[in-house]
Write a protein that holds these residues in place. Structure first.
Motif, PDB file in Angstrom:
ATOM      1  N   LYS A  31       0.853  -1.185   0.000  1.00 54.91           N
ATOM      2  CA  LYS A  31       0.000   0.000   0.000  1.00 54.91           C
ATOM      3  C   LYS A  31       0.893   1.241   0.000  1.00 54.91           C
ATOM      4  O   LYS A  31       1.951   1.251   0.633  1.00 54.91           O
ATOM      5  CB  LYS A  31      -0.933   0.028   1.217  1.00 54.91           C
ATOM      6  N   TYR A  35      -1.310   6.373   1.891  1.00 57.98           N
ATOM      7  CA  TYR A  35      -2.496   5.667   2.398  1.00 57.98           C
ATOM      8  C   TYR A  35      -2.460   5.589   3.921  1.00 57.98           C
ATOM      9  O   TYR A  35      -3.454   5.883   4.598  1.00 57.98           O
ATOM     10  CB  TYR A  35      -2.582   4.266   1.799  1.00 57.98           C
ATOM     11  N   TYR A  36      -1.332   5.171   4.474  1.00 59.40           N
ATOM     12  CA  TYR A  36      -1.222   5.016   5.930  1.00 59.40           C
ATOM     13  C   TYR A  36      -1.346   6.371   6.631  1.00 59.40           C
ATOM     14  O   TYR A  36      -1.947   6.472   7.707  1.00 59.40           O
ATOM     15  CB  TYR A  36       0.112   4.366   6.291  1.00 59.40           C
ATOM     16  N   THR A  37      -0.758   7.392   6.019  1.00 58.01           N
ATOM     17  CA  THR A  37      -0.843   8.745   6.591  1.00 58.01           C
ATOM     18  C   THR A  37      -2.291   9.214   6.640  1.00 58.01           C
ATOM     19  O   THR A  37      -2.783   9.681   7.676  1.00 58.01           O
ATOM     20  CB  THR A  37       0.001   9.724   5.771  1.00 58.01           C
ATOM     21  N   LEU A  38      -2.968   9.105   5.515  1.00 61.17           N
ATOM     22  CA  LEU A  38      -4.363   9.531   5.445  1.00 61.17           C
ATOM     23  C   LEU A  38      -5.243   8.697   6.374  1.00 61.17           C
ATOM     24  O   LEU A  38      -6.150   9.236   7.033  1.00 61.17           O
ATOM     25  CB  LEU A  38      -4.868   9.428   4.007  1.00 61.17           C
ATOM     26  N   LYS A  39      -4.980   7.422   6.451  1.00 60.94           N
ATOM     27  CA  LYS A  39      -5.784   6.520   7.287  1.00 60.94           C
ATOM     28  C   LYS A  39      -5.726   6.924   8.762  1.00 60.94           C
ATOM     29  O   LYS A  39      -6.735   6.858   9.474  1.00 60.94           O
ATOM     30  CB  LYS A  39      -5.275   5.092   7.113  1.00 60.94           C
ATOM     31  N   ALA A  40      -4.549   7.354   9.218  1.00 62.04           N
ATOM     32  CA  ALA A  40      -4.407   7.757  10.620  1.00 62.04           C
ATOM     33  C   ALA A  40      -5.334   8.916  10.971  1.00 62.04           C
ATOM     34  O   ALA A  40      -5.945   8.942  12.049  1.00 62.04           O
ATOM     35  CB  ALA A  40      -2.950   8.135  10.898  1.00 62.04           C
ATOM     36  N   TYR A  42      -7.985   9.864   8.961  1.00 63.71           N
ATOM     37  CA  TYR A  42      -9.327   9.459   8.553  1.00 63.71           C
ATOM     38  C   TYR A  42     -10.044   8.723   9.674  1.00 63.71           C
ATOM     39  O   TYR A  42     -11.240   8.920   9.904  1.00 63.71           O
ATOM     40  CB  TYR A  42      -9.216   8.561   7.318  1.00 63.71           C
ATOM     41  N   GLU A  43      -9.322   7.875  10.406  1.00 61.70           N
ATOM     42  CA  GLU A  43      -9.941   7.056  11.445  1.00 61.70           C
ATOM     43  C   GLU A  43     -10.036   7.760  12.794  1.00 61.70           C
ATOM     44  O   GLU A  43     -10.631   7.222  13.730  1.00 61.70           O
ATOM     45  CB  GLU A  43      -9.151   5.747  11.602  1.00 61.70           C
ATOM     46  N   TYR A  70      -9.328   2.962  -1.671  1.00 63.11           N
ATOM     47  CA  TYR A  70      -9.434   2.600  -0.256  1.00 63.11           C
ATOM     48  C   TYR A  70     -10.589   3.303   0.454  1.00 63.11           C
ATOM     49  O   TYR A  70     -10.674   3.285   1.685  1.00 63.11           O
ATOM     50  CB  TYR A  70      -8.106   2.899   0.454  1.00 63.11           C
ATOM     51  N   ASN A  71     -11.457   3.945  -0.339  1.00 59.91           N
ATOM     52  CA  ASN A  71     -12.695   4.546   0.175  1.00 59.91           C
ATOM     53  C   ASN A  71     -12.433   5.547   1.303  1.00 59.91           C
ATOM     54  O   ASN A  71     -13.080   5.512   2.352  1.00 59.91           O
ATOM     55  CB  ASN A  71     -13.657   3.451   0.664  1.00 59.91           C
ATOM     56  N   LEU A  72     -11.495   6.451   1.068  1.00 54.05           N
ATOM     57  CA  LEU A  72     -11.156   7.479   2.070  1.00 54.05           C
ATOM     58  C   LEU A  72     -11.988   8.730   1.817  1.00 54.05           C
ATOM     59  O   LEU A  72     -11.488   9.799   1.462  1.00 54.05           O
ATOM     60  CB  LEU A  72      -9.658   7.788   1.994  1.00 54.05           C
TER      61      LEU A  72
END
Length: 228
Positions: A31, A35-40, A42-43, A70-72
């Motif tokens: 990934k 992605y990991y940056t945004l996910k942190a 986003y969640e 990834y549906n962000l």
């Protein structure tokens, strides 16, 4: 309560990575880093909206291969970056008009955690400006132009600043506007508010909150994901 907005700055090319692709789109465990940056963010329930700042020629790629894939969908907007990080931040700030607290974060720092984000919001509400970071593990030397050591600062007073750097919205926006009008250049947002006499509170980040800058960092990042 006002809105808490994250600006993820990912418009730089990252020449130290020595690849043709922007470092944010290199993969960690299949990934992309971004992605990991945004996910942190986003969640994190404390974050109301996210604005992503990208190079113009990477916007469509990111929409298709990261945000849609990834549906962000918490990401409010993708903004075209400027020629410098400073210009990119200003564009991001204009896109989140009306926020109360803004968190400015490097796209290539994928291991930012929940506590760092929420502490940033908390200390911004208390002090107006703050940044996370860690104590220096190494002795730091100041050297002259000829390469000789001229000073050894007290390690206990040194602090390695990370991101997010967090601010009351009006404070950071007005500081950036002043810096722009005075042709003040800065590579760090805390430098901007400090120039206009506002103190920045420094709070504890994490040694895991690394910035992926070189090929060696990719190896470290892979190992860190193995341990999550």
């Amino acid at each position: 309560m006002g809105r808490n907005c994250a600006i993820i700055v990912a418009a730089g090319k990252g020449t130290r990575m020595k690849t043709n692709i922007n470092k944010q789109f290199l993969n960690l465990k299949d990934k992309p880093i971004i992605y990991y940056t945004l996910k942190a963010f986003y969640e994190n329930e404390s974050i109301d909206e996210i604005v992503l700042v990208l190079a113009k020629d990477e916007i469509e790629y990111c929409k298709k291969h990261v945000i849609q894939k990834y549906n962000l969908n918490k990401i409010k907007l993708i903004v075209e970056g400027g020629d410098t990080r400073q210009e990119s931040v200003i564009k991001g700030l204009k896109a989140v008009e009306g926020c109360e607290v803004v968190l400015i974060h490097d796209g290539a720092r994928p291991f930012v955690d929940k506590n760092i984000i929420e502490d940033g919001i908390k200390y911004t509400e208390l002090y107006g400006a703050c940044a996370c970071g860690v104590k220096s593990k190494d002795t730091i030397k100041v050297k002259d132009k000829k390469g000789f050591s001229i000073h050894t600062p007290d390690r206990d007073t040194l602090f390695c600043v990370q991101t997010p750097q967090c601010f009351k919205y009006n404070l950071i926006l007005e500081s950036h506007k002043k810096a722009l009008s005075e042709n003040v250049e800065a590579t760090d947002d805390t430098m901007i508010v400090e120039r206009y006499n506002h103190k920045v509170y420094l709070y504890e980040g994490s040694y895991k909150n690394i910035k992926i800058t070189t090929p060696d960092d990719l190896v470290i990042g892979e190992k860190m994901l193995d341990n999550l």
